[in-house]
Design a protein around this motif. Sequence first.
Motif, PDB file in Angstrom:
ATOM      1  N   ASP A  62       0.828  -1.189   0.033  1.00  0.00           N
ATOM      2  CA  ASP A  62       0.038  -0.079   0.139  1.00  0.00           C
ATOM      3  C   ASP A  62       0.858   1.278  -0.093  1.00  0.00           C
ATOM      4  O   ASP A  62       1.930   1.294   0.682  1.00  0.00           O
ATOM      5  CB  ASP A  62      -0.902   0.083   1.082  1.00  0.00           C
ATOM      6  CG  ASP A  62      -2.049  -1.219   1.114  1.00  0.00           C
ATOM      7  OD1 ASP A  62      -2.152  -1.585   0.143  1.00  0.00           O
ATOM      8  OD2 ASP A  62      -2.525  -1.694   2.361  1.00  0.00           O
ATOM      9  N   ASP A  63       0.408   2.343  -0.745  1.00  0.00           N
ATOM     10  CA  ASP A  63       1.217   3.334  -0.753  1.00  0.00           C
ATOM     11  C   ASP A  63       0.454   4.618   0.118  1.00  0.00           C
ATOM     12  O   ASP A  63       0.191   5.716  -0.396  1.00  0.00           O
ATOM     13  CB  ASP A  63       1.332   3.987  -2.127  1.00  0.00           C
ATOM     14  CG  ASP A  63       2.042   3.132  -3.092  1.00  0.00           C
ATOM     15  OD1 ASP A  63       3.273   2.765  -2.419  1.00  0.00           O
ATOM     16  OD2 ASP A  63       2.001   3.089  -4.298  1.00  0.00           O
ATOM     17  N   ASN A  64       0.116   4.059   1.355  1.00  0.00           N
ATOM     18  CA  ASN A  64      -0.490   5.096   2.031  1.00  0.00           C
ATOM     19  C   ASN A  64       0.575   5.602   2.895  1.00  0.00           C
ATOM     20  O   ASN A  64       1.455   5.423   3.626  1.00  0.00           O
ATOM     21  CB  ASN A  64      -1.438   4.319   3.438  1.00  0.00           C
ATOM     22  CG  ASN A  64      -2.121   4.958   4.213  1.00  0.00           C
ATOM     23  OD1 ASN A  64      -2.250   6.091   3.975  1.00  0.00           O
ATOM     24  ND2 ASN A  64      -2.874   4.109   4.878  1.00  0.00           N
ATOM     25  N   PRO A  65       0.579   7.117   2.730  1.00  0.00           N
ATOM     26  CA  PRO A  65       1.474   8.070   3.184  1.00  0.00           C
ATOM     27  C   PRO A  65       1.338   8.272   4.727  1.00  0.00           C
ATOM     28  O   PRO A  65       2.135   8.655   5.634  1.00  0.00           O
ATOM     29  CB  PRO A  65       1.146   9.380   2.579  1.00  0.00           C
ATOM     30  CG  PRO A  65      -0.458   9.325   2.023  1.00  0.00           C
ATOM     31  CD  PRO A  65      -0.523   7.992   1.949  1.00  0.00           C
ATOM     32  N   GLU A  66       0.295   7.813   5.445  1.00  0.00           N
ATOM     33  CA  GLU A  66       0.006   7.938   6.823  1.00  0.00           C
ATOM     34  C   GLU A  66       0.936   6.932   7.614  1.00  0.00           C
ATOM     35  O   GLU A  66       1.048   6.800   8.810  1.00  0.00           O
ATOM     36  CB  GLU A  66      -1.376   7.891   7.123  1.00  0.00           C
ATOM     37  CG  GLU A  66      -2.319   9.070   6.671  1.00  0.00           C
ATOM     38  CD  GLU A  66      -3.636   9.106   7.011  1.00  0.00           C
ATOM     39  OE1 GLU A  66      -4.153   8.040   7.696  1.00  0.00           O
ATOM     40  OE2 GLU A  66      -4.559   9.784   6.470  1.00  0.00           O
TER      41      GLU A  66
END
Length: 126
Positions: free
Chosen positions: A9-13
């Motif tokens: 996942d490219d979740n920045p959080e």
Amino acid sequence: MAEPDYIEDDNPELIRPQKLINPVKTSRNHQDLHRELLMNQKRGLAPQNKPELQKVMEKRKRDQVIKQKEEEAQKKKSDLEIELLKRQQKLEQLELEKQKLQEEQENAPEFVKVKGNLRRTGQEVA
């Protein structure tokens, strides 16, 4: 080994896990020591690591040999020392005999003492 789902996942959080830094390996002293050990191993100069027990046993054996040599040196007596010991023993025996004679004379009855004195006076006159 399966990779976790959060890597895809490219979740920045999300905070991505990072590999921890080993402070020992990054230290300059450790790197120098490691380099020196590798060079010595290539040359065939492996450090001599003896177990502690072996070191202690060798030290005890060394101390024991030194102690035995000292005892042997003390046991070896010169001819002069041997003669002096013989004379000392003879003098001690003579002193013991004199003491025994004096004790016998002190414990002897009075008439034996007087008889001994008479013999001495008789020998002096003759």
